[in-house]
Structures are given as structure tokens and as C-alpha cells.
Design a protein around this motif. Structure first.
Motif, short mmCIF file in Angstrom:
data_model
loop_
_atom_site.label_atom_id
_atom_site.label_comp_id
_atom_site.label_asym_id
_atom_site.label_seq_id
_atom_site.Cartn_x
_atom_site.Cartn_y
_atom_site.Cartn_z
N ALA A 25 -6.02 -11.06 9.97
CA ALA A 25 -6.63 -10.79 8.67
C ALA A 25 -6.03 -9.29 7.98
O ALA A 25 -5.94 -9.20 6.79
N GLU A 26 -6.42 -8.44 8.98
CA GLU A 26 -6.16 -6.95 8.69
C GLU A 26 -4.77 -6.54 8.32
O GLU A 26 -4.38 -6.08 7.38
N VAL A 27 -3.94 -7.52 8.97
CA VAL A 27 -2.40 -7.21 8.95
C VAL A 27 -2.21 -7.98 7.61
O VAL A 27 -1.26 -7.25 7.00
N ARG A 28 -2.63 -9.13 7.36
CA ARG A 28 -2.45 -9.74 6.03
C ARG A 28 -2.88 -8.59 4.83
O ARG A 28 -2.07 -8.84 3.97
N LYS A 29 -4.20 -8.25 4.84
CA LYS A 29 -4.70 -7.42 3.85
C LYS A 29 -3.71 -6.05 3.70
O LYS A 29 -3.26 -5.85 2.59
N THR A 30 -3.24 -5.40 4.74
CA THR A 30 -2.42 -4.31 4.82
C THR A 30 -1.08 -4.76 4.22
O THR A 30 -0.67 -3.87 3.34
N ARG A 31 -0.44 -5.78 4.57
CA ARG A 31 0.84 -6.10 4.06
C ARG A 31 0.87 -6.51 2.55
O ARG A 31 1.86 -6.03 1.80
N SER A 32 -0.28 -7.13 2.23
CA SER A 32 -0.54 -7.66 0.82
C SER A 32 -0.47 -6.28 -0.21
O SER A 32 -0.10 -6.22 -1.51
N GLY A 33 -1.06 -5.23 0.41
CA GLY A 33 -1.32 -3.95 -0.36
C GLY A 33 0.01 -3.20 -0.52
O GLY A 33 0.09 -2.16 -1.18
N ASN A 34 0.80 -3.27 0.46
CA ASN A 34 2.14 -2.47 0.68
C ASN A 34 3.22 -3.27 0.24
O ASN A 34 4.20 -3.76 0.64
N LYS A 35 3.25 -3.62 -1.21
CA LYS A 35 4.36 -4.41 -1.89
C LYS A 35 5.51 -3.63 -2.03
O LYS A 35 6.77 -4.19 -2.19
N GLY A 36 5.73 -2.24 -1.94
CA GLY A 36 6.64 -1.50 -2.14
C GLY A 36 7.71 -1.70 -1.18
O GLY A 36 8.64 -2.35 -1.33
#
Length: 125
Positions: A25-36
Motif C-alpha cells: 500500500a505504501e509503495v502504491r501511494k508513493t508511486r502514485s504521488g510521483n508522476k514526474g
């Protein structure tokens, strides 16, 4: 991650998560917030056994991209076991070298197991 961690922790080396589900869940959250420009992510699992009570599904969003993969790996030199197994208790000495127990659910036909391990070693059912 660590079998002594907590899912209320921030997921750091000193305060690791407890479960694979929380780390995912944390990996998903981190990756979704890092769109650049996505960065590679490694989830380090410390030694021990991680029990999974239900089927865990990884989807394409969990794998990252070729230039920035998501990796789940054992910490260097440590043995990690991810198990969907259940503990069976109540063993009693039977005749000879046999041990017996009644397994709720199996006796009722609600579930069935094919393999039995004792201290990490396969045993005959």
C-alpha cells in the motif's frame, strides 16, 4: 519490513512495517504521488516468517517500470519465508512415532491441506 514491525510505523529501517500488504500500500501511494519521474523502489524484508491470511494480488501498478522497478527482497544474508500456511496446534503423542491432532475445519470438510511442515521441514501427513 520485519516480523517485529508494526503497520502503524513509517516503514523505515528503525521502524519497519509488519505486513506485505502495508508495504505494498505504501509503495502504491508513493508511486502514485510521483508522476514526474518514477524512482526504483526496494522493499527490504528482514529475517523471519511473514504469514499471509488471504491471497495477495500484485497488479501491474505494483511492478513499476523498466527504468524504475519495484522489488521485494530479503535483506542481505537473511532468510525470509512468506507463508500462506496455518498453524496446527493440539498435537498429542500417538502410537510409535505418530503424533495426532484434530484440525477444526478439516474435520468438517471446510478446508483441506496438502502439505505439513514442522520447524521448516516437510513431514508426512
Amino acid at each position: 519490513m520485519s516480523p517485529e514491525g508494526s503497520d502503524d510505523n513509517p516503514g523505515t529501517k528503525r521502524k519497519p512495517f509488519l505486513t506485505l500488504e502495508r508495504a505494498r500500500a505504501e509503495v502504491r501511494k508513493t508511486r502514485s504521488g510521483n508522476k514526474g519521474k518514477p524512482e526504483a523502489v526496494t522493499v527490504w524484508l528482514r529475517k523471519g516468517t511473514y504469514l499471509i491470511g488471504t491471497t495477495m494480488e500484485f497488479t501491474p501498478e505494483d511492478s513499476g517500470v523498466e527504468s524504475a522497478p519495484v522489488t521485494y527482497a530479503a535483506y542481505k544474508g537473511e532468510k525470509v519465508v512468506i507463508s500462506g500456511g496455518r498453524s496446527i496446534t493440539g498435537w498429542q503423542k500417538g502410537g510409535g512415532e505418530l503424533w495426532t491432532t484434530v484440525v477444526p475445519g478439516v474435520k468438517d470438510g471446510a478446508w483441506y491441506f496438502h502439505q505439513l511442515f514442522v520447524d521448516g521441514n516437510r513431514r508426512t501427513r
